[in-house]
Structures are given as C-alpha cells and as structure tokens.
Motif scaffolding. Structure first.
Motif, PDB file in Angstrom:
ATOM      1  N   GLY A  44       0.789  -1.223   0.000  1.00 57.25           N
ATOM      2  CA  GLY A  44       0.000   0.000   0.000  1.00 57.25           C
ATOM      3  C   GLY A  44       0.821   1.273   0.000  1.00 57.25           C
ATOM      4  N   SER A  45       2.101   1.175  -0.245  1.00 59.49           N
ATOM      5  CA  SER A  45       2.967   2.348  -0.287  1.00 59.49           C
ATOM      6  C   SER A  45       2.556   3.277  -1.434  1.00 59.49           C
ATOM      7  N   SER A  46       2.508   4.569  -1.153  1.00 61.81           N
ATOM      8  CA  SER A  46       2.168   5.545  -2.195  1.00 61.81           C
ATOM      9  C   SER A  46       3.197   5.530  -3.312  1.00 61.81           C
ATOM     10  N   LEU A  47       4.464   5.436  -2.947  1.00 65.26           N
ATOM     11  CA  LEU A  47       5.521   5.408  -3.950  1.00 65.26           C
ATOM     12  C   LEU A  47       5.398   4.170  -4.832  1.00 65.26           C
ATOM     13  N   GLY A  48       5.087   3.035  -4.225  1.00 66.36           N
ATOM     14  CA  GLY A  48       4.903   1.803  -4.993  1.00 66.36           C
ATOM     15  C   GLY A  48       3.724   1.889  -5.933  1.00 66.36           C
ATOM     16  N   THR A  49       2.639   2.519  -5.482  1.00 67.43           N
ATOM     17  CA  THR A  49       1.452   2.677  -6.312  1.00 67.43           C
ATOM     18  C   THR A  49       1.728   3.582  -7.502  1.00 67.43           C
ATOM     19  N   VAL A  50       2.351   4.718  -7.256  1.00 71.01           N
ATOM     20  CA  VAL A  50       2.665   5.664  -8.330  1.00 71.01           C
ATOM     21  C   VAL A  50       3.700   5.063  -9.287  1.00 71.01           C
ATOM     22  N   GLY A  51       4.702   4.415  -8.733  1.00 70.06           N
ATOM     23  CA  GLY A  51       5.719   3.777  -9.577  1.00 70.06           C
ATOM     24  C   GLY A  51       5.127   2.683 -10.444  1.00 70.06           C
ATOM     25  N   GLY A  52       4.255   1.859  -9.861  1.00 67.47           N
ATOM     26  CA  GLY A  52       3.597   0.803 -10.628  1.00 67.47           C
ATOM     27  C   GLY A  52       2.720   1.372 -11.728  1.00 67.47           C
ATOM     28  N   ALA A  53       2.013   2.462 -11.417  1.00 66.72           N
ATOM     29  CA  ALA A  53       1.159   3.093 -12.426  1.00 66.72           C
ATOM     30  C   ALA A  53       1.993   3.664 -13.571  1.00 66.72           C
ATOM     31  N   ALA A  54       3.115   4.272 -13.238  1.00 63.02           N
ATOM     32  CA  ALA A  54       3.983   4.846 -14.272  1.00 63.02           C
ATOM     33  C   ALA A  54       4.553   3.756 -15.175  1.00 63.02           C
ATOM     34  N   ILE A  55       5.047   2.705 -14.568  1.00 62.41           N
ATOM     35  CA  ILE A  55       5.625   1.604 -15.352  1.00 62.41           C
ATOM     36  C   ILE A  55       4.542   0.914 -16.181  1.00 62.41           C
ATOM     37  N   GLY A  56       3.378   0.676 -15.570  1.00 65.62           N
ATOM     38  CA  GLY A  56       2.274   0.056 -16.296  1.00 65.62           C
ATOM     39  C   GLY A  56       1.800   0.900 -17.461  1.00 65.62           C
ATOM     40  N   GLY A  57       1.770   2.215 -17.282  1.00 64.50           N
ATOM     41  CA  GLY A  57       1.366   3.103 -18.367  1.00 64.50           C
ATOM     42  C   GLY A  57       2.324   3.056 -19.534  1.00 64.50           C
ATOM     43  N   VAL A  58       3.609   3.017 -19.233  1.00 60.95           N
ATOM     44  CA  VAL A  58       4.622   2.939 -20.298  1.00 60.95           C
ATOM     45  C   VAL A  58       4.502   1.611 -21.041  1.00 60.95           C
ATOM     46  N   ILE A  59       4.333   0.523 -20.293  1.00 58.66           N
ATOM     47  CA  ILE A  59       4.200  -0.791 -20.933  1.00 58.66           C
ATOM     48  C   ILE A  59       2.921  -0.844 -21.760  1.00 58.66           C
ATOM     49  N   GLY A  60       1.819  -0.353 -21.199  1.00 53.86           N
ATOM     50  CA  GLY A  60       0.553  -0.352 -21.929  1.00 53.86           C
ATOM     51  C   GLY A  60       0.617   0.481 -23.194  1.00 53.86           C
ATOM     52  N   HIS A  61       1.324   1.586 -23.138  1.00 54.93           N
ATOM     53  CA  HIS A  61       1.477   2.443 -24.314  1.00 54.93           C
ATOM     54  C   HIS A  61       2.251   1.720 -25.403  1.00 54.93           C
ATOM     55  N   GLY A  62       3.217   0.920 -25.031  1.00 55.81           N
ATOM     56  CA  GLY A  62       4.031   0.203 -26.000  1.00 55.81           C
ATOM     57  C   GLY A  62       3.374  -1.021 -26.583  1.00 55.81           C
TER      58      GLY A  62
END
Length: 70
Positions: A44-62
C-alpha cells in the motif's frame, strides 16, 4: 471502504475512455493495473502505487506499437 471507492473511481475513469485511441486506452489500462500491482507488492505504499502506475502506463502504451511491427 477504500477498495469500493477505488473501484468506483476506476469505473468512472475508464468510462471516459470512449474517445481515446487504442494506444491511449492501453496506456490507461496499464497504468491502472500497474498501480494496483504496485500497491499490492509494496503493502500500500504511495511510492509503490505511483511507480507501478507509471511503469504500467509505459508498458501499456508500447503494447499497441508491438502488435503493428512486421
């Protein structure tokens, strides 16, 4: 209660995606899935949530561009 609010927000957010391109939809979906995965993996870490969202967005975009390569 937080999971219910998150679920409602996710549904509302994704319902606004009707005018987006496939690549944009994939990025939004990847960000949502990555955010949930990041939260779960970091307890539930905020940093983990934001980091996961950023990485997931980049992967999804690709994802869209990978399918079009020949």
């Amino acid at each position: 209660m937080n999971k219910t609010i998150a679920g409602v927000l996710l549904v509302l957010m994704l319902s606004g995606c009707s005018g987006l391109s496939t690549r944009q939809k994939n990025a939004a979906t990847g960000a949502a899935i990555g955010g949930v995965a990041g939260a779960v993996l970091t307890g539930g870490s905020s940093l983990g949530t934001v980091g996961g969202a950023a990485i997931g967005g980049v992967i999804g975009h690709g994802v869209d561009s990978v399918g079009k390569r020949k």
